[in-house]
Design a protein around this motif. Structure first.
Motif, PDB file in Angstrom:
ATOM      1  N   UNK A  25       0.827  -1.210   0.000  1.00 54.18           N
ATOM      2  CA  UNK A  25       0.000   0.000   0.000  1.00 54.18           C
ATOM      3  C   UNK A  25       0.859   1.256   0.000  1.00 54.18           C
ATOM      4  N   UNK A  26       0.339   2.275  -0.653  1.00 53.70           N
ATOM      5  CA  UNK A  26       0.941   3.609  -0.660  1.00 53.70           C
ATOM      6  C   UNK A  26      -0.142   4.616  -0.288  1.00 53.70           C
ATOM      7  N   UNK A  27       0.297   5.808   0.076  1.00 52.77           N
ATOM      8  CA  UNK A  27      -0.633   6.913   0.312  1.00 52.77           C
ATOM      9  C   UNK A  27      -0.259   8.045  -0.635  1.00 52.77           C
ATOM     10  N   UNK A  32      -5.181   6.213   0.536  1.00 53.57           N
ATOM     11  CA  UNK A  32      -4.528   4.933   0.277  1.00 53.57           C
ATOM     12  C   UNK A  32      -4.792   4.398  -1.132  1.00 53.57           C
ATOM     13  N   UNK A  33      -3.751   3.796  -1.699  1.00 51.87           N
ATOM     14  CA  UNK A  33      -3.885   3.037  -2.941  1.00 51.87           C
ATOM     15  C   UNK A  33      -3.111   1.732  -2.733  1.00 51.87           C
ATOM     16  N   UNK A  34      -3.416   0.738  -3.522  1.00 50.70           N
ATOM     17  CA  UNK A  34      -2.685  -0.524  -3.390  1.00 50.70           C
ATOM     18  C   UNK A  34      -2.429  -1.121  -4.765  1.00 50.70           C
ATOM     19  N   UNK A  35      -1.473  -2.039  -4.796  1.00 55.81           N
ATOM     20  CA  UNK A  35      -1.146  -2.754  -6.027  1.00 55.81           C
ATOM     21  C   UNK A  35      -2.039  -3.984  -6.102  1.00 55.81           C
ATOM     22  N   UNK A  36      -2.835  -4.062  -7.140  1.00 54.83           N
ATOM     23  CA  UNK A  36      -3.725  -5.218  -7.329  1.00 54.83           C
ATOM     24  C   UNK A  36      -3.694  -5.614  -8.796  1.00 54.83           C
ATOM     25  N   UNK A  96       5.004   5.418   1.428  1.00 53.98           N
ATOM     26  CA  UNK A  96       4.657   4.021   1.690  1.00 53.98           C
ATOM     27  C   UNK A  96       3.857   3.962   2.989  1.00 53.98           C
ATOM     28  N   UNK A  97       3.148   2.862   3.169  1.00 51.07           N
ATOM     29  CA  UNK A  97       2.432   2.648   4.422  1.00 51.07           C
ATOM     30  C   UNK A  97       3.410   2.692   5.595  1.00 51.07           C
ATOM     31  N   UNK A  98       4.583   2.108   5.417  1.00 52.86           N
ATOM     32  CA  UNK A  98       5.588   2.119   6.488  1.00 52.86           C
ATOM     33  C   UNK A  98       5.959   3.547   6.882  1.00 52.86           C
ATOM     34  N   UNK A  99       6.123   4.430   5.898  1.00 52.30           N
ATOM     35  CA  UNK A  99       6.438   5.835   6.190  1.00 52.30           C
ATOM     36  C   UNK A  99       5.290   6.518   6.928  1.00 52.30           C
TER      37      UNK A  99
END
Length: 169
Positions: A25-27, A32-36, A96-99
């Motif tokens: 996931x990214x922001x 939020x958006x994700x790779x699918x 990134x979600x982590x960030x």
């Protein structure tokens, strides 16, 4: 996090956040958006045996791809929302979600974020139960627990049941 904790729960108190998504996931601009896979947007996506380490490692690669696409498109990124509607957004910020989690820890230092990528239609792995239970071990009954996936139907329900059973016993 303020919605979950309110104004009375101490910001330095322990807060548990389980992310049950299988996708990185990214922001983008805080959204939020994700790779699918293209054929699984807005639908259940069984991505197989995805591990938390694999998911976390895929995130920087997804960031690089999205940054490259935005750069090659005049600072705009094409995304498809959960309703399968394509739109183009100007990228002012991408993380990134982590960030995002690390940034949140500045205001909520007790935040514990745990990735537990659970399959949609199958029972969680024994190791998934172990991760959830180990993360909850030693928490107070009033410790806020956040559980998320994409839509909040199957994986989140599974995570909530596991957390409630743990807290009950």
């Amino acid at each position: 996090l303020t919605k979950v904790c309110g104004e009375t729960y101490p910001k330095d108190g322990k807060i548990i956040w389980f992310n049950l998504r299988q996708e990185p996931s990214l922001y983008v601009n805080g959204e939020p958006i994700c790779a699918r896979p293209p054929n699984k947007i807005g639908e259940y996506a069984e991505l197989g045996n995805v591990t938390r380490d694999q998911n976390k490692a895929d995130e920087p690669e997804f960031l690089t791809v999205c940054q490259g696409r935005a750069t090659g498109n005049g600072g705009k990124l094409k995304i498809v929302d959960i309703s399968k509607k394509e739109k183009e957004v100007e990228v002012k910020e991408i993380k990134t979600l982590s960030q995002v989690i690390e940034d949140a820890k500045a205001n909520f230092p007790g935040l514990v974020h745990m990735r537990v990528p659970i399959c949609n239609s199958a029972a969680p792995l024994e190791s998934d139960f172990d991760i959830i239970c180990q993360t909850l071990a030693g928490t107070n009954i009033n410790t806020p627990v956040i559980i998320n996936d994409q839509v909040g139907l199957s994986r989140s329900t599974t995570g909530c049941v596991v957390a409630c059973l743990f807290k009950e016993f």
